[in-house]
Motif scaffolding. Structure first.
Motif, PDB file in Angstrom:
ATOM      1  N   ILE A 299       1.318  -1.113   0.133  1.00 27.79           N
ATOM      2  CA  ILE A 299      -0.195   0.098  -0.008  1.00 27.79           C
ATOM      3  C   ILE A 299       0.419   1.015  -0.010  1.00 27.79           C
ATOM      4  N   GLY A 300       2.005   1.393   0.354  1.00 30.36           N
ATOM      5  CA  GLY A 300       3.021   2.421   0.313  1.00 30.36           C
ATOM      6  C   GLY A 300       4.075   1.973   0.677  1.00 30.36           C
ATOM      7  N   ILE A 301       4.669   3.011   0.205  1.00 24.47           N
ATOM      8  CA  ILE A 301       6.620   2.957   0.119  1.00 24.47           C
ATOM      9  C   ILE A 301       7.211   4.075   0.668  1.00 24.47           C
ATOM     10  N   GLY A 302       8.019   4.112   1.523  1.00 25.52           N
ATOM     11  CA  GLY A 302       8.793   5.381   2.103  1.00 25.52           C
ATOM     12  C   GLY A 302      10.513   5.236   1.739  1.00 25.52           C
ATOM     13  N   ILE A 303      11.215   6.153   1.967  1.00 28.25           N
ATOM     14  CA  ILE A 303      12.188   5.866   1.940  1.00 28.25           C
ATOM     15  C   ILE A 303      13.041   7.521   2.766  1.00 28.25           C
ATOM     16  N   ASP A 304      14.035   6.946   2.951  1.00 23.70           N
ATOM     17  CA  ASP A 304      15.234   7.567   3.737  1.00 23.70           C
ATOM     18  C   ASP A 304      16.428   7.524   4.122  1.00 23.70           C
ATOM     19  N   PHE A 305      17.469   8.392   3.852  1.00 24.31           N
ATOM     20  CA  PHE A 305      18.971   9.001   3.467  1.00 24.31           C
ATOM     21  C   PHE A 305      19.469   9.709   4.765  1.00 24.31           C
ATOM     22  N   THR A 306      20.489   8.973   4.520  1.00 17.90           N
ATOM     23  CA  THR A 306      22.060  10.289   5.010  1.00 17.90           C
ATOM     24  C   THR A 306      21.568  11.508   4.582  1.00 17.90           C
ATOM     25  N   SER A 307      22.168  12.574   5.464  1.00 20.50           N
ATOM     26  CA  SER A 307      21.737  14.086   4.854  1.00 20.50           C
ATOM     27  C   SER A 307      22.744  14.339   5.643  1.00 20.50           C
ATOM     28  N   CYS A 308      23.352  15.808   5.535  1.00 20.54           N
ATOM     29  CA  CYS A 308      22.698  16.520   4.020  1.00 20.54           C
ATOM     30  C   CYS A 308      23.566  15.418   2.872  1.00 20.54           C
ATOM     31  N   THR A 309      22.833  15.160   2.104  1.00 22.18           N
ATOM     32  CA  THR A 309      22.871  14.163   0.861  1.00 22.18           C
ATOM     33  C   THR A 309      23.191  15.095  -0.420  1.00 22.18           C
ATOM     34  N   MET A 310      23.373  15.784  -0.981  1.00 31.07           N
ATOM     35  CA  MET A 310      22.976  16.428  -1.876  1.00 31.07           C
ATOM     36  C   MET A 310      23.265  16.987  -3.730  1.00 31.07           C
ATOM     37  N   LEU A 311      22.077  16.917  -4.320  1.00 31.42           N
ATOM     38  CA  LEU A 311      22.983  17.009  -5.595  1.00 31.42           C
ATOM     39  C   LEU A 311      22.374  18.565  -6.881  1.00 31.42           C
ATOM     40  N   PRO A 312      22.896  18.996  -7.461  1.00 26.64           N
ATOM     41  CA  PRO A 312      22.551  19.641  -8.766  1.00 26.64           C
ATOM     42  C   PRO A 312      21.836  18.787 -10.472  1.00 26.64           C
ATOM     43  N   VAL A 313      20.512  19.190  -9.941  1.00 24.39           N
ATOM     44  CA  VAL A 313      19.556  18.913 -11.159  1.00 24.39           C
ATOM     45  C   VAL A 313      19.470  20.133 -11.970  1.00 24.39           C
ATOM     46  N   ASP A 314      18.708  19.442 -13.422  1.00 20.67           N
ATOM     47  CA  ASP A 314      18.122  20.637 -14.268  1.00 20.67           C
ATOM     48  C   ASP A 314      17.373  20.530 -14.351  1.00 20.67           C
ATOM     49  N   ALA A 315      16.867  20.821 -15.116  1.00 22.49           N
ATOM     50  CA  ALA A 315      14.813  21.366 -15.155  1.00 22.49           C
ATOM     51  C   ALA A 315      14.327  20.229 -15.621  1.00 22.49           C
ATOM     52  N   ALA A 316      14.979  18.818 -16.167  1.00 18.44           N
ATOM     53  CA  ALA A 316      13.706  17.550 -16.286  1.00 18.44           C
ATOM     54  C   ALA A 316      13.911  16.435 -14.687  1.00 18.44           C
ATOM     55  N   GLY A 317      15.216  17.388 -13.446  1.00 14.90           N
ATOM     56  CA  GLY A 317      15.767  16.546 -12.516  1.00 14.90           C
ATOM     57  C   GLY A 317      16.418  15.707 -12.828  1.00 14.90           C
ATOM     58  N   ILE A 318      17.345  15.534 -13.858  1.00 10.87           N
ATOM     59  CA  ILE A 318      18.548  15.074 -14.213  1.00 10.87           C
ATOM     60  C   ILE A 318      19.253  15.241 -14.042  1.00 10.87           C
ATOM     61  N   PRO A 319      20.777  14.490 -12.929  1.00 14.62           N
ATOM     62  CA  PRO A 319      21.428  15.367 -12.214  1.00 14.62           C
ATOM     63  C   PRO A 319      22.545  15.102 -13.391  1.00 14.62           C
ATOM     64  N   LEU A 320      23.263  16.052 -13.239  1.00 12.49           N
ATOM     65  CA  LEU A 320      23.878  16.614 -14.468  1.00 12.49           C
ATOM     66  C   LEU A 320      25.245  15.999 -13.934  1.00 12.49           C
ATOM     67  N   CYS A 321      25.575  14.909 -13.123  1.00  7.48           N
ATOM     68  CA  CYS A 321      26.579  14.455 -13.349  1.00  7.48           C
ATOM     69  C   CYS A 321      26.342  13.161 -14.145  1.00  7.48           C
ATOM     70  N   MET A 322      25.023  12.936 -14.817  1.00  7.98           N
ATOM     71  CA  MET A 322      24.746  12.046 -16.196  1.00  7.98           C
ATOM     72  C   MET A 322      24.763  12.422 -17.357  1.00  7.98           C
ATOM     73  N   LYS A 323      25.175  14.520 -17.037  1.00  8.37           N
ATOM     74  CA  LYS A 323      25.242  15.061 -18.414  1.00  8.37           C
ATOM     75  C   LYS A 323      26.655  14.445 -19.063  1.00  8.37           C
ATOM     76  N   GLU A 324      26.767  14.641 -20.245  1.00  2.00           N
ATOM     77  CA  GLU A 324      28.074  14.532 -20.893  1.00  2.00           C
ATOM     78  C   GLU A 324      29.203  15.658 -20.453  1.00  2.00           C
ATOM     79  N   GLU A 325      28.922  17.172 -20.516  1.00  3.24           N
ATOM     80  CA  GLU A 325      29.566  18.263 -20.719  1.00  3.24           C
ATOM     81  C   GLU A 325      29.635  18.157 -19.106  1.00  3.24           C
ATOM     82  N   PHE A 326      29.308  17.488 -17.859  1.00  2.00           N
ATOM     83  CA  PHE A 326      29.594  17.585 -16.660  1.00  2.00           C
ATOM     84  C   PHE A 326      29.942  16.834 -15.697  1.00  2.00           C
TER      85      PHE A 326
END
Length: 569
Positions: free
Chosen positions: A85-112
């Motif tokens: 019926i449901g799913i929850g997630i938790d994370f270490t923090s502060c664990t952060m990343l920069p993303v583009d407007a589509a939510g794609i992490p910049l490290c997944m883009k060729e230029e970065f």
């Protein structure tokens, strides 16, 4: 029977549990080690070298965890996705990343791909210490009230110093980022198709307050004119409380996980904070230690008090209607792992191999034969800096009392004792500033497995310690929040307090302090406090001077190192 899934994203791996909603019984568990692990020497290209104090991760690893572990627990338990019926997630923090407007992490883009600042900055990324120092200096000069909520200092581990480091060292990454996200919010957005930032990480790691919001634009302007519009452009004032529903699983996320589209998804949470209700903590005066590579201390209070060196006091941060206090130690399991990898002789490794036991098990066994004080050693637990109560990542480790007769197990025990003294320092600081602690609880792999360590903690703190009955406490807590996101109408719960009554659990057996040991540890703790103040509060800044000398020597060494071709010649 209805089920909920909890996914705990740790430092080295992701762990998923499938839980019976009615009872909290864990039906199946699956663990996936991160393919890239902790990236702290070279980027995945194997060529781009990282400077000291960096700790990165690859966001693709998080999606792999979902893809591998969720179908695995369903298969192991022979449970239909229809009944989840449901799913929850938790994370270490502060664990952060920069993303583009589509939510794609910049490290997944060729230029970065070759730019370290485009990757996930893990919680223990400490390379933003200069930014943290400058932030604290300016905040004090301006008389910013928010400092009181965080024990007087903002940590280099937190969101704003990390973002400022990106801006200072890679402005092109800062400009290209549409949003700077906590990893927990990013993963939830991959499940629901929409970014919904959680108030927990914002409150503890991003200087946000339920009543006052973020610091003023004038404050960010005073840090750096380029940060004046940080909140509006890279963050968001739309924040959602833990315990609320972030959305429902999209068709794409359902395909990735093997769950059904429309499954309720909880707002993201932090590994430590999500663990408190999993051991039944829903009222003030009870502190939970989540013990792993680091330790996080979670405590509930009825009113907000200024406590020096804590990580935060956040309204509704753990349980709605209460103040959630957080403190922490940056080096616990990492501490022991460092010693095993660098300080244990071959004969010990051979003995462990011959006996078919883990080296930690062998050292623990030998250390348990020692009486408190018998080693003649005392250590400071700062191998990864000090989080609470000094909030200083530039502090380093110390062992005092070693001789030519000192044995590995004596050092190992001294390191365990050092982490216990560090916890006692935190407990005493809370009490001295009006936040009572009557009961202690522990969770995590160390609490589960290391009886010697837990007895030492009971003796050093002179308190009873109860231990979580779950081997995956954060994941259980995340699953509980998943059941709350689903709500009573789908077979879940309408509040986390209600869920805790049915799903939380601790072991019947607990640790009691031994009076004769507690008496010795009282003397040793007083010595620890003297060293703590001497090295940690400015009387002798030798650790920082050594770090600066090392930094200069490393830079000079890199400049003078011969090329590979020259070596071959």
């Amino acid at each position: 029977m209805k089920y909920s899934i909890g996914v705990d994203f740790g430092t080295l791996s992701g762990r998923t549990v499938l839980v019976e909603v009615e009872t909290g019984k864990e039906i199946a568990t699956a663990i996936k080690a991160y393919t890239h692990g902790v990236i702290d020497r070279y980027l995945p290209d194997g060529m781009t070298k990282l400077e000291p104090d960096w700790a990165l991760q690859h966001p693709a690893d998080y999606l792999e965890v979902l893809q591998v572990t969720i179908p695995e627990v369903l298969q192991k338990a022979a449970v239909s996705a229809d009944d989840v019926i449901g799913i929850g997630i938790d994370f270490t923090s502060c664990t952060m990343l920069p993303v583009d407007a589509a939510g794609i992490p910049l490290c997944m883009k060729e230029e970065f791909k070759k730019n370290p600042h485009s990757y996930v900055k893990l919680w223990k990324h400490h390379a933003a210490q200069e930014e943290a120092n400058r932030l604290n200096e300016i905040a004090k000069q301006r008389g910013e009230k928010f400092l009181q909520r965080y024990g007087g200092k903002i940590s280099s581990e937190w969101l704003i110093p990390k973002i400022w480091q990106i801006l200072n060292e890679a402005p092109e990454v800062y400009e290209a980022a549409d949003q700077m996200l906590e990893a927990t919010d990013w993963v939830v957005s991959r499940l629901t198709g929409e970014v919904k930032r959680n108030s927990c990480t914002a409150g503890y790691k991003a200087i946000w307050d339920k009543q006052e919001g973020y610091p003023s634009r004038e404050f960010f302007q005073s840090l750096d004119p380029r940060l004046a519009t940080l909140v509006e452009e890279k963050l968001s004032t739309d924040l959602y409380p833990i315990g609320s529903k972030a959305g429902e699983l999209t068709a794409e996320a359902a395909k990735l996980t093997g769950l059904k589209p429309g499954t309720a998804v909880a707002v993201g949470n932090v590994d430590a904070h999500v663990s408190a209700p999993a051991v039944g903590i829903t009222e003030p005066g009870k502190m939970l230690m989540i013990m792993g590579t680091s330790t996080c201390h979670i405590l509930l209070g009825e009113e907000k008090k200024a406590v020096p060196g804590i990580c935060g006091a956040v309204e509704d941060g753990v349980i709605q209607g209460l103040i959630g206090y957080e403190a922490g130690q940056s080096c616990v399991g990492d501490h022991f792992e460092w010693f095993v990898e660098n300080g244990v002789p071959a004969r010990y490794m051979e003995e462990a191999k011959e006996r078919g036991i883990d080296i930690h098990q062998l050292l623990t066994e030998k250390a348990s034969l020692l009486n408190p004080g018998e080693s003649g050693l005392i250590a400071l637990d700062w191998w990864n800096g000090n989080r609470s109560t000094l909030v200083d990542a530039d502090l380093t480790g110390v062992i005092v009392g070693a001789t030519l007769h000192t044995k590995p197990e004596e050092i190992y025990r001294a390191l365990i004792e050092a982490t216990a003294y560090g916890t006692r320092m935190i407990v005493e600081t809370f009490r001295e500033h009006g936040v009572p602690i009557h009961e202690l609880y522990a969770a995590g792999g160390i609490a589960e497995k290391n009886r010697l360590m837990m007895q030492i903690y009971a003796d050093v703190l002179n308190m009873e310690i109860r231990v979580s009955a779950s081997a995956q406490t954060p994941a259980l807590g995340a699953a509980m929040f998943g059941a709350v996101a689903a709500g009573k109408e789908r077979g879940g719960y309408d509040s986390i307090v209600e869920a805790a009554r049915k799903m939380a659990k601790v072991k019947d057996e607990y640790y009691k302090p031994l009076p004769e040991h507690a008496a010795v540890y009282e003397k040793l703790y007083q010595e620890y406090k003297k060293l703590y103040d001497y090295f940690g509060r400015g009387e002798n800044n030798v650790m920082k001077r050594l770090k600066q000398i090392k930094k200069t020597a490393t830079a000079n060494g890199d400049q003078s190192a011969p090329s590979e071709g020259a070596e071959n010649e």
